[in-house]
Write a protein that holds these residues in place. Structure first.
Motif, mmCIF file in Angstrom:
data_model
loop_
_atom_site.group_PDB
_atom_site.id
_atom_site.type_symbol
_atom_site.label_atom_id
_atom_site.label_comp_id
_atom_site.label_asym_id
_atom_site.label_seq_id
_atom_site.Cartn_x
_atom_site.Cartn_y
_atom_site.Cartn_z
ATOM 1 N N PRO A 32 0.839 -1.215 0.000
ATOM 2 C CA PRO A 32 0.000 0.000 0.000
ATOM 3 C C PRO A 32 0.867 1.254 0.000
ATOM 4 C CG PRO A 32 0.093 -0.925 2.199
ATOM 5 C CD PRO A 32 0.838 -1.882 1.315
ATOM 6 N N ASP A 33 1.602 1.434 -1.069
ATOM 7 C CA ASP A 33 2.541 2.552 -1.193
ATOM 8 C C ASP A 33 2.504 3.031 -2.638
ATOM 9 O OD1 ASP A 33 5.453 3.545 -1.957
ATOM 10 O OD2 ASP A 33 5.270 3.802 0.228
ATOM 11 N N ARG A 34 2.043 4.266 -2.849
ATOM 12 C CA ARG A 34 1.876 4.765 -4.215
ATOM 13 C C ARG A 34 3.193 4.768 -4.993
ATOM 14 N NH1 ARG A 34 -1.908 8.158 -1.607
ATOM 15 N NH2 ARG A 34 -4.013 8.061 -2.517
ATOM 16 N N LYS A 35 4.282 5.165 -4.342
ATOM 17 C CA LYS A 35 5.568 5.231 -5.033
ATOM 18 C C LYS A 35 6.009 3.847 -5.500
ATOM 19 C CE LYS A 35 10.327 6.874 -4.589
ATOM 20 N NZ LYS A 35 11.320 7.527 -3.691
ATOM 21 N N ALA A 36 5.891 2.850 -4.618
ATOM 22 C CA ALA A 36 6.285 1.494 -4.975
ATOM 23 C C ALA A 36 5.399 0.933 -6.082
ATOM 24 C CB ALA A 36 6.235 0.590 -3.747
ATOM 25 N N LEU A 37 4.097 1.180 -5.975
ATOM 26 C CA LEU A 37 3.173 0.704 -7.012
ATOM 27 C C LEU A 37 3.415 1.421 -8.332
ATOM 28 C CD1 LEU A 37 -0.115 0.474 -4.917
ATOM 29 C CD2 LEU A 37 1.245 -1.440 -5.792
ATOM 30 N N GLY A 38 3.713 2.720 -8.255
ATOM 31 C CA GLY A 38 4.025 3.465 -9.472
ATOM 32 C C GLY A 38 5.261 2.916 -10.152
ATOM 33 N N SER A 39 6.253 2.526 -9.372
ATOM 34 C CA SER A 39 7.474 1.937 -9.927
ATOM 35 C C SER A 39 7.166 0.611 -10.604
ATOM 36 C CB SER A 39 8.511 1.735 -8.825
ATOM 37 O OG SER A 39 8.928 2.974 -8.286
ATOM 38 N N LYS A 40 6.269 -0.180 -10.000
ATOM 39 C CA LYS A 40 5.874 -1.445 -10.622
ATOM 40 C C LYS A 40 5.206 -1.202 -11.973
ATOM 41 C CE LYS A 40 5.138 -4.467 -6.622
ATOM 42 N NZ LYS A 40 5.903 -5.622 -7.111
#
Length: 338
Positions: A32-40
């Motif tokens: 649940p982390d926008r930055k990590a999900l955006g990187s994915k």
């Protein structure tokens, strides 16, 4: 209503973030982390844009879309080659047998050994279905469409594929396995370690984890009892994996002790039994229930439908599936029986 699986796009970020907040922890591939999900999503976009048919370290993200509302109801991921950016650690459960001639006694001890045996395999993971949509076989559609994607892009995947199942998480959001094993060495709660791993990778495990085997008998009963046991919500997923030919061979997750299932890629049922055929009709009234897919890379899409295969390499499908896949006569559709 009709659901379709398709390639994820950067604009799906908020949908993924909202679903990630519902996972309840222990779900490394969907933090649940926008930055990590955006990187994915950025990494997935690069993978979808790469048209070279060779095995490299890539990650694909797919989403399940309600075609009526355009809302995303689920997601899943495919990693082509694990353990390339940092080591892919697992615990391997094995047995050490010792014999004393003086006592005439044989003692067998179970050990957990830190290994990187699964390095280089492909992985299917990150499967999550919104709680409001857990009916109608949508979980099965998410899971098995991944294997059609592999079959349609076979050269992009390794000869072995694994799937990690989430282990037991208690009512506090903690992990009995983590508390009994790794947590003793890290001074971090399970939630802290799991979140750090999801965002930064698990190199810290290599830096701090003891390399000697752990004797299972020295662990607490709480930790021993959950080794290789899937989370209750993952039992159906484990059965689906077993039906596809995956087997548990003693590998468990280093964080929560959940089972890692492994299969030879070409022996996965939905890969082995998939069929590519030219569409001959899009108005089939009755036929065999199937999962249908078409399109390469970013144009991939899959859905449920009816099919009828003929001896000349053709396939007739129903109109609803043809609309969902946006195909017409002459196009190529891959399929596998439901």
């Amino acid at each position: 209503m009709t659901f379709r699986l398709r390639a994820a796009r950067p604009s799906d970020l908020e949908h993924l973030y909202e679903m990630a907040k519902l996972t309840g922890g222990g779900f490394t591939n969907l933090p649940p982390d926008r930055k990590a999900l955006g990187s994915k999503l950025e990494r997935a976009a690069e993978a979808f844009a790469n048209t070279e048919d060779k095995l490299v370290d890539e990650q694909f993200v797919l989403v399940l879309e309600n075609l009526e509302t355009k809302k995303v109801a689920g997601t899943c991921q495919l990693m082509t080659m694990v353990g390339q950016q940092w080591p892919f650690y697992s615990y391997r459960l094995n047995t050490l047998t010792q014999y004393s001639q003086e006592l005439d006694r044989t003692v067998r001890a179970e050990l957990l050994s830190l290994v990187t045996d699964l390095e280089g395999a492909s992985e299917v993971g990150g499967l999550f279905l919104h709680p409001n949509e857990r009916a109608g076989g949508l979980g099965l559609l998410l899971a098995r469409s991944r294997y059609l994607f592999i079959a349609m892009h076979r050269k992009r995947f390794a000869d072995r594929v694994l799937a990690e199942l989430r282990g037991i998480i208690d009512e506090r959001g903690g992990s009995p396995f983590w508390d009994g094993v790794a947590g003793r060495f890290f001074g971090m709660s399970f939630q802290e370690a799991d979140y750090f791993n999801a965002i930064n990778g698990n190199q810290f495990i290599a830096d701090l984890m003891p390399k000697h085997p752990v004797y299972v008998s020295m662990l607490s009963e709480d930790a021993r009892s959950v080794i290789g046991v899937p989370h209750p919500t993952g039992r159906a997923a484990m059965r689906m994996l077993e039906n596809e030919g995956f087997r548990y061979d003693g590998y468990v997750d280093i964080f929560d002790g959940g089972p890692s299932m492994v299969a030879a890629t070409d022996d996965v049922v939905s890969v082995k039994d998939s069929v590519a055929a030219r569409v001959t009709a899009v108005d089939l009234d009755e036929g065999e229930r199937a999962i249908l897919a078409t399109g390469r890379l970013e144009n991939f899409r899959a859905c449920y439908g009816a099919r009828k295969l003929d001896d000349d390499g053709g396939i007739a499908i129903d109109a609803s599936a043809a609309d969902a896949l946006d195909v017409s006569e002459g196009d190529t559709v891959w399929s596998v029986a439901r």
